[in-house]
Design an enzyme around this catalytic site. Structure first.
Site, PDB file in Angstrom:
ATOM      1  N   ASP A  40       1.951  -1.738   5.051  1.00  0.00           N
ATOM      2  CA  ASP A  40       1.524  -0.605   5.871  1.00  0.00           C
ATOM      3  C   ASP A  40       0.034  -0.455   5.606  1.00  0.00           C
ATOM      4  OD1 ASP A  40       2.056   1.639   7.632  1.00  0.00           O
ATOM      5  OD2 ASP A  40       1.683   2.915   5.897  1.00  0.00           O
ATOM      6  N   ASP A  91      -6.065  -4.167  -5.672  1.00  0.00           N
ATOM      7  CA  ASP A  91      -6.372  -4.503  -4.286  1.00  0.00           C
ATOM      8  C   ASP A  91      -5.224  -5.389  -3.787  1.00  0.00           C
ATOM      9  OD1 ASP A  91      -7.349  -5.960  -2.006  1.00  0.00           O
ATOM     10  OD2 ASP A  91      -9.385  -5.456  -2.595  1.00  0.00           O
ATOM     11  N   LYS A 102       7.347   5.605   2.292  1.00  0.00           N
ATOM     12  CA  LYS A 102       8.035   4.348   2.588  1.00  0.00           C
ATOM     13  C   LYS A 102       8.622   3.719   1.324  1.00  0.00           C
ATOM     14  CE  LYS A 102       4.942   3.666   6.503  1.00  0.00           C
ATOM     15  NZ  LYS A 102       4.116   4.870   6.190  1.00  0.00           N
ATOM     16  N   GLU A 150      -0.564   0.457  -5.273  1.00  0.00           N
ATOM     17  CA  GLU A 150      -1.532   1.376  -4.659  1.00  0.00           C
ATOM     18  C   GLU A 150      -2.910   1.092  -5.225  1.00  0.00           C
ATOM     19  OE1 GLU A 150      -3.721   3.727  -2.627  1.00  0.00           O
ATOM     20  OE2 GLU A 150      -1.609   3.408  -2.106  1.00  0.00           O
ATOM     21  N   CYS A 183      -1.006   3.087  11.375  1.00  0.00           N
ATOM     22  CA  CYS A 183      -0.930   4.322  12.151  1.00  0.00           C
ATOM     23  C   CYS A 183      -2.154   4.411  13.059  1.00  0.00           C
ATOM     24  CB  CYS A 183      -0.812   5.549  11.241  1.00  0.00           C
ATOM     25  SG  CYS A 183      -2.120   5.693  10.004  1.00  0.00           S
ATOM     26  N   ALA A 233       0.877  -1.185   0.000  1.00  0.00           N
ATOM     27  CA  ALA A 233       0.000   0.000   0.000  1.00  0.00           C
ATOM     28  C   ALA A 233       0.904   1.221   0.000  1.00  0.00           C
ATOM     29  CB  ALA A 233      -0.921  -0.014   1.217  1.00  0.00           C
ATOM     30  N   ALA A 234       1.321   1.659  -1.190  1.00  0.00           N
ATOM     31  CA  ALA A 234       2.517   2.492  -1.318  1.00  0.00           C
ATOM     32  C   ALA A 234       2.297   4.006  -1.267  1.00  0.00           C
ATOM     33  CB  ALA A 234       3.246   2.137  -2.617  1.00  0.00           C
ATOM     34  N   ALA A 235       1.175   4.511  -1.794  1.00  0.00           N
ATOM     35  CA  ALA A 235       1.012   5.971  -1.888  1.00  0.00           C
ATOM     36  C   ALA A 235       0.922   6.597  -0.489  1.00  0.00           C
ATOM     37  CB  ALA A 235      -0.243   6.302  -2.687  1.00  0.00           C
TER      38      ALA A 235
END
Length: 474
Positions: free
Chosen positions: A193, A175, A130, A148, A246, A124-126
């Site tokens: 993440d 997904d 990271k 993403e 987070c 989940a990059a955007a």
């Protein structure tokens, strides 16, 4: 102060239930109401930490090291005239504005015990904080698949990858639950993440708890469990998965990790993060995870778990219909021709462990480590576009300069501060007393900022549209 933050009563009750005995609710609430300290991470693909510290001193920026990231700093800078994001250093990709706690998952993934990795998945990059941190630790080698799910955020992800001079990525827009079936046991390391309820982000976003409910947390946790299963299936035996959020609830953190353990048994082992940095034990759980409440290190609330894959596990069967791959790998002669022309025109050599791929008139540079995946999954963007062919040879592209040039090549033009501002606003520039022919590497100070083309005494601007700024520059 964010003293006007309102906490749902049930949220405070749930936090009181999971708060470690050595912490108290008064400190938790007070920490949530304090604005975050701003922090940055040095992009070592562009500049060393030592050089960045020297430059920060000349600009009057006060830096304090982030203990869990040797390239991270809390920063105190006067932004009354120019925001950090509009400084020359930021636009040249020398640093990334990144919350300190969000640097921790990648630090947990890249320990001396395991790195370097040849293949990494960022599930989940955007927007890319990271992803760019991983690429720097990989030194632009190997292959980093940056996925993403949100199509609207892929553009931002790519812009940050481009700004930071990264060439070893392949972007996907799926997904995250597809990877276990489509690329089983393909990656040395995986970062998940995970999308979460964001309970830990209230210091940055006072509205983050506006729609908080126990029901929504459980729904999110169900998705996270499916994501972590898929991420684990995509991991090679012996590889490392870091799971992070987070948020603060056990349902989205410890319970998700234990779900993985319950599903796959002895194939899963938890590895303690106690020695990740000094005083990590202040946030350590019984399992060795880091469950960070905002008052502990004066940062966002966060959770990080490091997980080892000890054995193969079952993966979903999928039917693949990818269609014809639109690129063709160039032969050795074409690779040599491109390399020679690039050296002749710009003084740049193609990097090792990379290949040239052709699509119509476009010339692309792919990492060799990507090749085993090319027939297995559809990628939205791979490697970097380095040239377009035309009758007289090659028309070089922006990323040739920002990912391959050092700034010490002979064919460079250095801009004044006025011209550099014009450049970043997408305008052509006329460097005083200079002229030339063909493509030229554009530099501001010691930093490569793009590729232009001489037209008499004018340098035609080659900055990609997504990197153009229109006001309030350095």
């Amino acid at each position: 102060m964010h003293s006007n933050i309102s906490f749902p009563e049930l949220f405070l009750t749930s936090m009181a239930e999971i708060l470690p005995t050595e912490l108290n609710m008064e400190d938790f609430i007070a920490a949530c109401q304090r604005p975050l300290r701003k922090s940055v991470r040095v992009n070592t693909l562009k500049i060393s930490v030592e050089k960045f510290v020297e430059r920060a001193q000349t600009k009057g920026w006060a830096l304090e090291p982030v203990p869990w990231c040797n390239t991270g700093f809390w920063i105190d800078a006067d932004e009354s005239e120019v925001p950090l994001g509009n400084t020359a250093e930021h636009m040249a990709g020398l640093f990334y504005i990144q919350e300190a706690s969000s640097m921790m998952p990648v630090s947990a993934l890249f320990t001396e015990k395991d790195a370097p990795y040849l293949s990494v998945l960022d599930t989940a990059a955007a927007p890319g904080s990271k992803t760019t941190q991983i690429a720097a630790l990989m030194k632009n080698d190997g292959i980093l698949v940056a996925n993403e799910f949100s199509a609207s955020r892929v553009k931002v992800l790519h812009a940050n990858i481009e700004r930071c001079g990264i060439r070893n990525t392949a972007l996907t827009n799926f997904d995250g639950r597809v990877f276990g079936g489509w690329l089983p046991e393909q990656f040395d390391a995986v970062l998940l993440d995970a999308p979460c309820s964001g309970e830990g982000t209230i210091r940055k976003d006072p509205d983050s708890l506006k729609n908080w409910s126990k029901e929504s947390i459980q729904s999110i946790a169900d998705t996270q469990k499916e994501l972590i299963e898929s991420a684990f299936q995509a991991l090679k035996v012996g590889g490392v998965l870091v799971y992070s959020t987070c948020t603060l609830s056990r349902e989205e953190n410890q319970d998700v990790c234990w779900h993985l353990k319950n599903i796959f048994g002895d194939a899963v082992s938890f590895e303690s993060l106690e020695s990740l940095f000094p005083e990590a034990n202040k946030a350590l759980t019984e399992e060795g995870f880091l469950h960070i409440f905002p008052q502990v290190y004066d940062c966002e609330g966060f959770f990080v778990a490091r997980i080892r894959k000890n054995a193969s596990v079952d993966t979903p069967a999928v039917k693949k219909r990818l269609g014809k791959f639109p690129f063709e790998k160039a032969n050795a002669k074409t690779f040599s021709d491109v390399n020679q022309e690039l050296q002749k025109c710009l003084g740049i050599s193609l990097p090792e462990h990379s290949s040239i791929w052709l699509r119509d008139n476009d010339v692309w540079l792919f990492p060799d480590a990507l090749e085993p995946m090319l027939g297995e999954l559809r990628f939205s963007r791979m490697g970097i576009k380095i040239a377009e062919t035309h009758k007289k040879g090659y028309r070089w592209q922006h990323q040739v300069a920002t990912t391959l040039a050092t700034g010490y090549e002979d064919n460079c033009v250095e801009l004044s501060i006025e011209d550099a501002r014009e450049w970043y606003m997408g305008r052509d520039v006329r460097p005083q007393g200079q002229s030339g022919q063909g493509e030229v590497i554009v530099r501001y100070g010691n930093d490569v900022i793009g590729l232009g083309k001489w037209v008499g005494n004018r340098v035609k601007n080659g900055l990609p549209r997504e990197l153009v700024r229109d006001k309030n520059l350095f």
